[in-house]
Enzyme design. Structure first.
Site, PDB file in Angstrom:
ATOM      1  CG  HIS A 100      -1.859   1.173   1.260  1.00 46.26           C
ATOM      2  ND1 HIS A 100      -3.218   1.023   1.384  1.00 46.26           N
ATOM      3  CD2 HIS A 100      -1.663   2.514   1.176  1.00 46.26           C
ATOM      4  CE1 HIS A 100      -3.808   2.204   1.382  1.00 46.26           C
ATOM      5  NE2 HIS A 100      -2.880   3.136   1.267  1.00 46.26           N
TER       6      HIS A 100
ATOM      7  CG  HIS B  22      -0.755   7.132  -0.928  1.00 46.92           C
ATOM      8  ND1 HIS B  22      -1.998   7.283  -1.500  1.00 46.92           N
ATOM      9  CD2 HIS B  22      -0.959   6.447   0.227  1.00 46.92           C
ATOM     10  CE1 HIS B  22      -2.911   6.734  -0.711  1.00 46.92           C
ATOM     11  NE2 HIS B  22      -2.308   6.216   0.345  1.00 46.92           N
TER      12      HIS B  22
ATOM     13  CE  LYS C  99      -7.958   2.010  -0.614  1.00 47.25           C
ATOM     14  NZ  LYS C  99      -6.845   2.831  -0.196  1.00 47.25           N
TER      15      LYS C  99
ATOM     16  CG  HIS D  24      -9.899   4.412   3.477  1.00 42.74           C
ATOM     17  ND1 HIS D  24      -8.707   5.076   3.586  1.00 42.74           N
ATOM     18  CD2 HIS D  24     -10.633   4.795   4.555  1.00 42.74           C
ATOM     19  CE1 HIS D  24      -8.719   5.852   4.665  1.00 42.74           C
ATOM     20  NE2 HIS D  24      -9.888   5.692   5.273  1.00 42.74           N
TER      21      HIS D  24
ATOM     22  CG  HIS E   9      -4.828   2.139   5.716  1.00 40.33           C
ATOM     23  ND1 HIS E   9      -6.173   2.121   5.964  1.00 40.33           N
ATOM     24  CD2 HIS E   9      -4.675   2.874   4.581  1.00 40.33           C
ATOM     25  CE1 HIS E   9      -6.794   2.804   5.022  1.00 40.33           C
ATOM     26  NE2 HIS E   9      -5.900   3.270   4.177  1.00 40.33           N
TER      27      HIS E   9
ATOM     28  CG  ASP F   9      -1.537   4.796   4.137  1.00 40.94           C
ATOM     29  OD1 ASP F   9      -1.625   5.179   2.964  1.00 40.94           O
ATOM     30  OD2 ASP F   9      -2.294   5.210   5.046  1.00 40.94           O
TER      31      ASP F   9
HETATM   32  C1  NCD Z   1      -3.557   9.053   2.234  1.00 40.95           C
HETATM   33  C2  NCD Z   1      -3.131  10.125   1.224  1.00 40.95           C
HETATM   34  O1  NCD Z   1      -2.596  11.147   1.651  1.00 40.95           O
HETATM   35  O2  NCD Z   1      -3.292   9.910   0.025  1.00 40.95           O
HETATM   36  N1  NCD Z   1      -3.583   9.627   3.548  1.00 40.95           N
HETATM   37  C3  NCD Z   1      -3.495   8.966   4.723  1.00 40.95           C
HETATM   38  O3  NCD Z   1      -3.620   9.606   5.774  1.00 40.95           O
HETATM   39  N2  NCD Z   1      -3.268   7.686   4.772  1.00 40.95           N
HETATM   40  C4  NCD Z   1      -4.877   8.468   1.849  1.00 40.95           C
HETATM   41  C5  NCD Z   1      -5.212   7.188   2.559  1.00 40.95           C
HETATM   42  O4  NCD Z   1      -4.611   6.149   2.340  1.00 40.95           O
HETATM   43  O5  NCD Z   1      -6.134   7.215   3.391  1.00 40.95           O
HETATM   44 ZN    ZN Z   2      -3.188   5.113   1.738  1.00 41.14          ZN
END
Ligand code: NCD
Ligand code: ZN
Length: 350
Positions: A17, A19, A103, A140, A178, A251
């Site tokens: 996971h 970003h 997702k 999520h 998460h 995450d």
């Molecule tokens: C994530 C993001 O910033 O894209 N933020 C987070 O707090 N984890 C989005 C997510 O996974 O919820």
């Molecule tokens: Zn995330």
């Protein structure tokens, strides 16, 4: 896996996971991931989001253009599920190996999720196609009803949304992303092998006190928000045992400091740069180094029915804790790194 008192060699991890963002930020953060991980499930919550196979194709090309030729790193893309998502397009993207999963963000649950799902029944035809095709659904898991306390949103989601989905589509492979609560751990343990979860380093290492220590601490704010100690203990218990239904998803969610340190700062913790060193230290602190590899490199691959990575990675424990930089500088400004508030003695051997 080989371990001794001060050295450990494990299969190179995967991050289930992540970003990666886009453009200059992506260029800046990508090396923090491929330094220690071989594959990553890449989240689709860009602005605008990755909605179709075409969007995914183009995002994949942009990611690959930022990875040096000599680096072996496979970004595994996901599509962002909306009420308009076309089942045929999802199946096509999966068959063509453009995406690995889909997702599901409840609308408004987190950063860039306003295009997410409002009426759950509207996505049932897509879930049906995914179930038949064996496409994993990544969730999520938080309800967005403002009358539900923010610390209860994950537990309520299980009851109101996830359990009904599981009843309707028992063959659908689902990853609860998460997870942060004892309720999630208990629910996942009570269900069959089609349901698994990712756990982040920060939810293993900190509880919600970190957000308020001596003042408001925006760099410890993420969604789902850090929870009470009892919940953290439940996560630790399954992670350090190397339980097969739980695996690493950092995450890692980089945001420029200027948008985190704000009257309405955004959610997300940037932890990819030293995630492996920190986790190794964490498993060591719990006398569980023998299960580190299951959590970082085996359980996730098994769930996704992917081969284990051939590459190994080795870490050594030095006498002195190492000093992590506070922030990553990017062309758009600094991004503060996750500070685990513990000493880390383990370092990757290059
Ligand atoms: C994530 C993001 O910033 O894209 N933020 C987070 O707090 N984890 C989005 C997510 O996974 O919820
Ligand atoms: Zn995330």
């Amino acid at each position: 896996m080989k371990t001794s008192l001060n050295q450990i060699v494990i299969i190179k991890p995967d991050d289930w996971h992540l970003h990666l963002r886009d453009g200059e930020i992506m260029k800046a953060v990508l090396p923090s991931s491929y330094r220690w991980s071989r594959r990553a499930i890449v989240m689709p919550n860009l602005v605008p989001p990755v909605l179709t196979s075409k969007d995914a194709c183009s995002y994949l090309t942009r990611i690959k253009a930022c990875i040096e030729k000599t680096v072996d790193f496979d970004p595994l893309l996901t599509l962002y599920l909306t009420e308009e998502t076309n089942a045929k397009d999802v199946v096509l993207a999966f068959r063509e190996k453009i995406i690995k999963a889909v997702k599901f963000y409840p609308a408004g649950a987190t950063t860039n999720s306003h295009n997410g799902v409002k009426k759950i029944k509207k996505i049932y035809p897509v879930l049906s196609a995914m179930s038949e095709e064996g496409i994993p659904l990544l969730i999520h898991g938080e309800v967005t009803d403002p009358s539900v306390d923010i610390f209860d949103r994950e537990a309520v989601f299980i009851e109101k949304i996830l359990a009904p989905i599981r009843l309707e589509y028992p063959d659908l492979n689902i990853v609860m992303e998460h997870i942060t609560t004892k309720q999630s751990v208990d629910y996942i343990l009570s269900e069959n092998s089609r349901l698994a979860a990712t756990i982040t380093p920060h939810h293993l290492i900190l509880n919600r006190n970190a957000i308020f220590e001596g003042g408001i601490r925006p760099h410890y704010y993420c969604l789902p928000v850090l929870k009470r100690e009892v919940h953290r203990q439940a996560l630790i218990n399954v992670a350090i045992k190397g339980h097969k239904k739980f695996f690493l998803g950092t995450d890692s969610a980089p945001h420029l400091d200027k948008v985190k340190i704000d009257a309405c700062g955004c959610a997300g913790i940037f932890n990819s740069p030293y995630a492996l060193e920190i986790l190794t230290q964490f498993f060591d602190n719990h006398n569980a180094l023998e299960n580190l590899e299951k959590f970082t490199s085996i359980n996730g691959a098994n769930f996704y029915k992917l081969p284990h990575n051939k590459e190994k990675i080795s870490l050594i424990k030095s006498d002195k804790s190492f000093h992590m930089p506070e922030a990553l500088e990017t062309s758009e400004g600094p991004i503060t790194l996750f500070n685990p508030k513990m000493q880390v003695f383990w370092q990757i051997v290059n």
